[in-house]
Write a protein that holds these residues in place. Structure first.
Motif, PDB file in Angstrom:
ATOM      1  N   SER A 268       0.840  -1.191   0.000  1.00 39.26           N
ATOM      2  CA  SER A 268       0.000   0.000   0.000  1.00 39.26           C
ATOM      3  C   SER A 268       0.878   1.246   0.000  1.00 39.26           C
ATOM      4  O   SER A 268       2.091   1.178   0.259  1.00 39.26           O
ATOM      5  N   ARG A 300      -7.986  -2.755  -5.245  1.00 45.78           N
ATOM      6  CA  ARG A 300      -8.481  -2.602  -3.874  1.00 45.78           C
ATOM      7  C   ARG A 300      -8.529  -3.968  -3.219  1.00 45.78           C
ATOM      8  O   ARG A 300      -9.046  -4.936  -3.781  1.00 45.78           O
ATOM      9  N   SER A 304      -7.857  -1.310   1.710  1.00 48.14           N
ATOM     10  CA  SER A 304      -6.597  -0.751   1.230  1.00 48.14           C
ATOM     11  C   SER A 304      -6.516  -0.822  -0.290  1.00 48.14           C
ATOM     12  O   SER A 304      -7.117  -1.693  -0.917  1.00 48.14           O
TER      13      SER A 304
END
Length: 319
Positions: A268, A300, A304
C-alpha cells in the motif's frame, strides 16, 4: 519431527499477528550475542549506548535461549494492531506462580550471571522487566517500528492471499525450509517428535524480522498453536529501501526507481512510505506517475489500495 494436524475448519480459524515484544526480545538477544563490531551492533550503536549497563537488557536475552524461552515475557498477540504497550501491560499482570515456574525451568537449563540473577530475584520482577523492556523499545526499536511493521504487513498480505486462494500449501511455500505440507498436516523437520491437533482452533502465524533463518513453534498455553517464521523482505528494514541501480535512477528518477524496486512485494502507499521514509502524499504522487507509465497496477484489497509491478515493471526492475 513435529506434526501439526489440520482439519477443514482450521483455515478459517487461522490468523496472522505481529508481536512487538517477540521482536524486541529477538533483537536484544541478537545484539547481546553478536561479536563486537558486528553489522547489527553498529546499526544499533546509539541505542545500545543509551542502555549501557542496564541489567534488564541482559536479563531479557537470558530469558530467550536457543531452545527454550520465557513465554510470559512475550504475550500472545491479538492481531496485526498489537502494540508494545499492550504487551507490557500483560507482562505486568502475569501471576507470580506462572513466572516462578517458568524461571525455574530456565534456571535448570542455564545459570544466570549475578546481575541477571539480581533482577530475576527482585520481588517486583515483572514490573522491573516491563520497565526495562520499555526503555529498550524506545532506545532500539521504536525509531524503526514503522518500517518493521510495513515489512511484516506485506508478508501477511502475501500469505493471507495464498492461504485463501490455494490453502496451506500456498501459505507455507517459501516460509521456511523445515516446514512442509503433507495434505493433511504441517510438518516441522529436525525437531523433537510430537503431534499437535488443531481441532478447529486454527493456527497463529507470526512473521518476524529478527528471527534470521530460525523458526519458533509454540504450542503451550496461553498461546494457541503458533508458528513464528522469518518474514519475506526482512532485509529491507535496515537498508535504504529500494536503492536503485545506476541505469534505473536516471531513467525514472531516484525516488520512483526506489519505489519500483520496493514493489517486489505488493504494498500500500502507507507501507511504501514507511519503507522509504517519504511522506504518504509524495509517495502517492510518484506512484501515480508509475501507474500512468504502465509500470505498476493497483487494486483494492479490503479497505486498502495495493500496488504491484506489472510485467513491464518487473522487466525494468530486473526481476
Amino acid at each position: 519431527m513435529i506434526r501439526i494436524e489440520v482439519g477443514p475448519a482450521d483455515v478459517a480459524a487461522s490468523r496472522f499477528a505481529v508481536s512487538p515484544s517477540f521482536e524486541l526480545a529477538l533483537l536484544v538477544r541478537t545484539l547481546i550475542l553478536s561479536p563486537p563490531g558486528s553489522a547489527i551492533g553498529r546499526r544499533f550503536a546509539a541505542g545500545l549506548a543509551r542502555l549501557r549497563g542496564d541489567p534488564v537488557l541482559r536479563t531479557l536475552a537470558y530469558l530467550h535461549g536457543p531452545t527454550a524461552g520465557a513465554s510470559f515475557s512475550v504475550p500472545p498477540p491479538a492481531g496485526m494492531a498489537q502494540t508494545i504497550e499492550a504487551d507490557l501491560a500483560v507482562i505486568r499482570s502475569v501471576p507470580d506462580a506462572v513466572v516462578a515456574g517458568e524461571l525455574d525451568a530456565i534456571r535448570a537449563l542455564r545459570r544466570p550471571s549475578p546481575d541477571v540473577a539480581a533482577v530475576l530475584d527482585d520481588p517486583a520482577f515483572t514490573d522491573v522487566l516491563a520497565d526495562g523492556m520499555a526503555r529498550a523499545w524506545h532506545a532500539l526499536l521504536a525509531p524503526d517500528w514503522a518500517r518493521v511493521r510495513a515489512v511484516l504487513e506485506r508478508d501477511v498480505r502475501f500469505r493471507a492471499e495464498r492461504l485463501s486462494e490455494v490453502g496451506w500449501s500456498g501459505a507455507l511455500v517459501g516460509m521456511h525450509r523445515d516446514l512442509a505440507w503433507t495434505g493433511e498436516a504441517i510438518t516441522v523437520a529436525r525437531r523433537a517428535g510430537s503431534t499437535e491437533s488443531l481441532g478447529g482452533r486454527g493456527l497463529l502465524l507470526v512473521p518476524s524480522v529478527f528471527l534470521g533463518q530460525g523458526l519458533a513453534i509454540v504450542t503451550e498455553a496461553p498461546w494457541q498453536p503458533t508458528i513464528v517464521y522469518p518474514g519475506r523482505g526482512a532485509g529491507l528494514v535496515f537498508e535504504e529501501a529500494g536503492t536503485p541501480t545506476d541505469p534505473l535512477a536516471p531513467l525514472l528518477g531516484r525516488t520512483r526507481a526506489g519505489l519500483l524496486l520496493a514493489l517486489a512485494a505488493p504494498s500500500s502507499t502507507t507501507q511504501l512510505a514507511a519503507l522509504t521514509g517519504a511522506s504518504v502524499g509524495a509517495t502517492g504522487d510518484h506512484l501515480r506517475v508509475l501507474l500512468d507509465a504502465g509500470l505498476v497496477a493497483r487494486a483494492r484489497l479490503g479497505r486498502s489500495v495495493v500496488y504491484r509491478r506489472t510485467p513491464l515493471g518487473d522487466a525494468l526492475a530486473g526481476s
